[in-house]
Design an enzyme around this catalytic site. Sequence first.
Site, short mmCIF file in Angstrom:
data_model
loop_
_atom_site.label_atom_id
_atom_site.label_comp_id
_atom_site.label_asym_id
_atom_site.label_seq_id
_atom_site.Cartn_x
_atom_site.Cartn_y
_atom_site.Cartn_z
CE LYS A 1 -0.08 2.20 3.31
NZ LYS A 1 0.10 2.69 4.69
CB VAL A 42 10.88 -5.63 6.74
CG1 VAL A 42 10.48 -5.62 8.21
CG2 VAL A 42 10.66 -7.01 6.13
CB SER A 82 9.39 -0.02 3.88
OG SER A 82 8.30 -0.82 3.47
CG LEU A 108 6.15 0.42 1.06
CD1 LEU A 108 7.18 -0.34 0.22
CD2 LEU A 108 5.44 1.46 0.20
N GLY A 124 3.50 -5.83 6.86
CA GLY A 124 2.97 -6.70 7.90
C GLY A 124 1.46 -6.74 7.90
CB SER A 125 -1.08 -4.06 7.56
OG SER A 125 -0.72 -3.36 8.72
CG ASP A 174 -1.97 0.72 7.39
OD1 ASP A 174 -2.70 1.70 7.15
OD2 ASP A 174 -0.74 0.81 7.57
#
EC number: 2.7.1.148
Length: 302
Positions: free
Chosen positions: A11, A94, A96, A98, A101-102, A135
């Site tokens: 994202k 990781v 970042s 973006l 993890g979500s 997120d």
Amino acid sequence: MKTVRLRAAAKINLYLEILGVRPDNFHELVMVLQSVDLADTVTLRAAPTTRVSCSHPLVPNDRTNLAVRAVEVLQKHTGIDEGVEIVIEKRIPVASGLAGGSTDAAAVLAGLNVLWDLGLTQRQLQSLGAQIGSDIPFCVTGGTALAMGRGEVLSPLPALKGVYLVLAKLADLQVSTAWAYQTYRREYLSEGTAPRARTSALLSAVASQEVARIAPLLHNDLERAVLPAYPQVSALREHLVSAGALGAMMSGSGPAVFGLARDRAHAEAVCAVLAGEPGLELFVCKTQQAGILMEESESSDL
């Protein structure tokens, strides 16, 4: 043994404004969010107990991994006590900004909905995801959306189709999301801020599908906290612009930055200018209208 394999999209934020602090201590946000085709692959298999594995050394294999939390939330919601093996192939950098993890957690929710034959709606998956992270509701659906509240109140926007961009991140740099928000809160946040007029201007530009209109309206409040503390991120942002990007901005809490391009050839040309820099992760990406894509669902007696 049944196996489900999914692609979990990264994202980017086209817009991020922090309006204030909520009673629950989260921040009140206005964001415009967009899925891009840089994606992790998440594979789920039935197992006696839940375990997660990932080749990336910074991805935890315990319940601090949001993917494990997603399993726990679904187990509690459904009463199912089965485990699952989660294998994550990371392509999204990781820590970042973006939502790596979500989006992996969103993939686990969507994948277990198939693996366990739950029949949950997308809205139900979003509601469960909101219990884990702000997120995740967007990552479940993806596409182009206006996000409010702490990020979980979503309104779909006209699809921003086929827009190319260059994502860039310094490989050895991570920025704490909590630190970025707390720093902004301490140094810049004033109570009662109203959304700026540029919010509606950006929404109009997104509806027009004209990248040249969108580029000058990119905005991220967190840049005020992150860029002074990490001048190398600021320099990378400026390098994207000098390389020819129509506009560039840090995504989320960073440190990844992106530059918008007219088309694929333009994005590849911008990427080529930066390609010689050491320690830089570069990706030519395109916007897409899905957060989680099912790659494969199969059953085996093995």
